[in-house]
Motif scaffolding. Structure first.
Motif, PDB file in Angstrom:
ATOM      1  N   LEU A 130       0.834  -1.425  -0.093  1.00  0.00           N
ATOM      2  CA  LEU A 130      -0.157   0.209   0.038  1.00  0.00           C
ATOM      3  C   LEU A 130       0.899   1.206   0.199  1.00  0.00           C
ATOM      4  O   LEU A 130       0.577   2.352  -0.687  1.00  0.00           O
ATOM      5  N   LYS A 131       1.851   1.331   0.682  1.00  0.00           N
ATOM      6  CA  LYS A 131       2.821   2.369   0.703  1.00  0.00           C
ATOM      7  C   LYS A 131       3.161   3.005  -0.641  1.00  0.00           C
ATOM      8  O   LYS A 131       3.299   3.939  -0.729  1.00  0.00           O
ATOM      9  N   TYR A 132       3.506   1.869  -1.450  1.00  0.00           N
ATOM     10  CA  TYR A 132       3.916   2.227  -2.820  1.00  0.00           C
ATOM     11  C   TYR A 132       2.887   2.283  -3.924  1.00  0.00           C
ATOM     12  O   TYR A 132       2.833   3.071  -4.838  1.00  0.00           O
ATOM     13  N   LEU A 133       1.898   1.709  -3.616  1.00  0.00           N
ATOM     14  CA  LEU A 133       0.716   1.483  -4.662  1.00  0.00           C
ATOM     15  C   LEU A 133      -0.567   2.513  -4.439  1.00  0.00           C
ATOM     16  O   LEU A 133      -1.061   2.819  -5.421  1.00  0.00           O
ATOM     17  N   ILE A 134      -0.777   2.740  -3.290  1.00  0.00           N
ATOM     18  CA  ILE A 134      -1.726   3.990  -3.206  1.00  0.00           C
ATOM     19  C   ILE A 134      -1.537   4.977  -4.112  1.00  0.00           C
ATOM     20  O   ILE A 134      -2.332   5.761  -4.650  1.00  0.00           O
ATOM     21  N   PRO A 135      -0.201   5.507  -4.002  1.00  0.00           N
ATOM     22  CA  PRO A 135       0.061   6.899  -4.563  1.00  0.00           C
ATOM     23  C   PRO A 135      -0.051   6.691  -6.160  1.00  0.00           C
ATOM     24  O   PRO A 135      -0.618   7.621  -6.735  1.00  0.00           O
ATOM     25  N   LEU A 136       0.175   5.416  -6.605  1.00  0.00           N
ATOM     26  CA  LEU A 136       0.010   5.154  -7.894  1.00  0.00           C
ATOM     27  C   LEU A 136      -1.708   5.184  -8.313  1.00  0.00           C
ATOM     28  O   LEU A 136      -2.159   5.711  -9.314  1.00  0.00           O
ATOM     29  N   ALA A 137      -2.192   4.507  -7.432  1.00  0.00           N
ATOM     30  CA  ALA A 137      -3.781   4.144  -7.515  1.00  0.00           C
ATOM     31  C   ALA A 137      -4.399   5.771  -7.409  1.00  0.00           C
ATOM     32  O   ALA A 137      -5.248   6.053  -8.315  1.00  0.00           O
ATOM     33  N   LEU A 138      -4.013   6.600  -6.879  1.00  0.00           N
ATOM     34  CA  LEU A 138      -4.567   7.933  -6.687  1.00  0.00           C
ATOM     35  C   LEU A 138      -4.310   8.647  -7.836  1.00  0.00           C
ATOM     36  O   LEU A 138      -5.210   9.487  -8.488  1.00  0.00           O
ATOM     37  N   LYS A 139      -2.933   8.705  -8.396  1.00  0.00           N
ATOM     38  CA  LYS A 139      -2.842   9.114  -9.751  1.00  0.00           C
ATOM     39  C   LYS A 139      -3.918   8.508 -11.037  1.00  0.00           C
ATOM     40  O   LYS A 139      -4.350   9.443 -11.833  1.00  0.00           O
ATOM     41  N   THR A 140      -4.112   7.324 -10.872  1.00  0.00           N
ATOM     42  CA  THR A 140      -5.070   6.649 -11.826  1.00  0.00           C
ATOM     43  C   THR A 140      -6.380   7.190 -11.644  1.00  0.00           C
ATOM     44  O   THR A 140      -7.187   7.475 -12.540  1.00  0.00           O
ATOM     45  N   LEU A 141      -6.754   7.291 -10.354  1.00  0.00           N
ATOM     46  CA  LEU A 141      -8.336   7.865  -9.872  1.00  0.00           C
ATOM     47  C   LEU A 141      -8.191   9.259 -10.254  1.00  0.00           C
ATOM     48  O   LEU A 141      -9.453   9.742 -10.518  1.00  0.00           O
ATOM     49  N   GLU A 142      -7.173  10.162 -10.237  1.00  0.00           N
ATOM     50  CA  GLU A 142      -7.338  11.276 -10.856  1.00  0.00           C
ATOM     51  C   GLU A 142      -7.538  11.556 -12.217  1.00  0.00           C
ATOM     52  O   GLU A 142      -8.533  12.500 -12.478  1.00  0.00           O
ATOM     53  N   LYS A 143      -7.286  10.753 -13.081  1.00  0.00           N
ATOM     54  CA  LYS A 143      -7.782  10.697 -14.468  1.00  0.00           C
ATOM     55  C   LYS A 143      -8.952  10.103 -14.652  1.00  0.00           C
ATOM     56  O   LYS A 143      -9.802  10.560 -15.398  1.00  0.00           O
ATOM     57  N   ASN A 144      -9.353   9.214 -13.834  1.00  0.00           N
ATOM     58  CA  ASN A 144     -10.667   8.186 -14.159  1.00  0.00           C
ATOM     59  C   ASN A 144     -11.029   7.749 -12.564  1.00  0.00           C
ATOM     60  O   ASN A 144     -10.518   6.914 -12.276  1.00  0.00           O
ATOM     61  N   ILE A 145     -11.881   8.537 -11.984  1.00  0.00           N
ATOM     62  CA  ILE A 145     -12.362   8.139 -10.641  1.00  0.00           C
ATOM     63  C   ILE A 145     -12.881   6.556 -10.790  1.00  0.00           C
ATOM     64  O   ILE A 145     -12.649   5.802  -9.856  1.00  0.00           O
ATOM     65  N   LEU A 146     -13.526   6.328 -12.041  1.00  0.00           N
ATOM     66  CA  LEU A 146     -14.267   5.014 -11.904  1.00  0.00           C
ATOM     67  C   LEU A 146     -13.243   3.942 -12.914  1.00  0.00           C
ATOM     68  O   LEU A 146     -13.977   3.133 -13.494  1.00  0.00           O
ATOM     69  N   ALA A 147     -11.884   4.208 -12.700  1.00  0.00           N
ATOM     70  CA  ALA A 147     -10.881   3.332 -13.418  1.00  0.00           C
ATOM     71  C   ALA A 147     -11.254   1.904 -13.233  1.00  0.00           C
ATOM     72  O   ALA A 147     -11.780   1.681 -12.027  1.00  0.00           O
ATOM     73  N   GLU A 148     -11.260   1.023 -14.389  1.00  0.00           N
ATOM     74  CA  GLU A 148     -11.658  -0.329 -14.144  1.00  0.00           C
ATOM     75  C   GLU A 148     -10.539  -1.348 -14.613  1.00  0.00           C
ATOM     76  O   GLU A 148     -10.031  -1.337 -15.435  1.00  0.00           O
TER      77      GLU A 148
END
Length: 148
Positions: A65-83
């Protein structure tokens, strides 16, 4: 409450979770489930190569989580409903339901996730009106808000 912000090495995206966490899980077990095999494989993958499904799987298992949550937040910034491979918004659901201990420590990321959610609430509610999974995301966020 003071906001925590994890500091990363300059080249952290070029490394794997295995390298960053300095924890080797051993060889990929034979005859294991798809999930166990995939998690073992993803720990060896460079973070810059992670896609939405990779993030969903690992975050859903509370791994890295320490490393992957920041990546996920970048993805969600682009598309909150990323699939990923399941349904629209499955990454968001994985993030919102991930280990609360991470979010209590990383309050800056928690605040960013809350802000992202609030900024995209209309999109999320529109999805919730059409799909049961959207309603589950709304419920997950109500619990997520209570963390900090």
């Amino acid at each position: 409450m003071a906001k925590a912000k994890t500091k990363f090495e300059n080249n952290w995206l070029l490394k794997s979770l295995e390298s960053l966490e300095k924890e080797y899980w051993g060889e990929i077990p034979k005859d294991e489930s798809y999930l166990i095999t995939t998690c073992h494989e993803l720990r060896k993958k460079q973070l810059k190569e992670f896609d939405t499904e990779d993030l969903r799987i690992m975050i859903g298992q509370d791994i890295g989580l320490k490393y992957l949550i920041p990546l996920a937040l970048k993805t969600l910034e682009k598309n909150i409903l990323a699939e990923g491979d399941f349904y629209e918004g499955d990454l968001l659901k994985a993030v919102l339901t991930s280990n609360s201990a991470y979010w209590k420590k990383e309050t800056e990321n928690w605040a960013l996730m809350c802000e992202l959610y609030r900024n995209k609430i209309l999109e999320i509610e529109r999805d919730a009106a059409e799909y049961d999974t959207g309603r589950k995301i709304l419920e997950a966020y109500e619990e997520f808000k209570k963390i900090n």
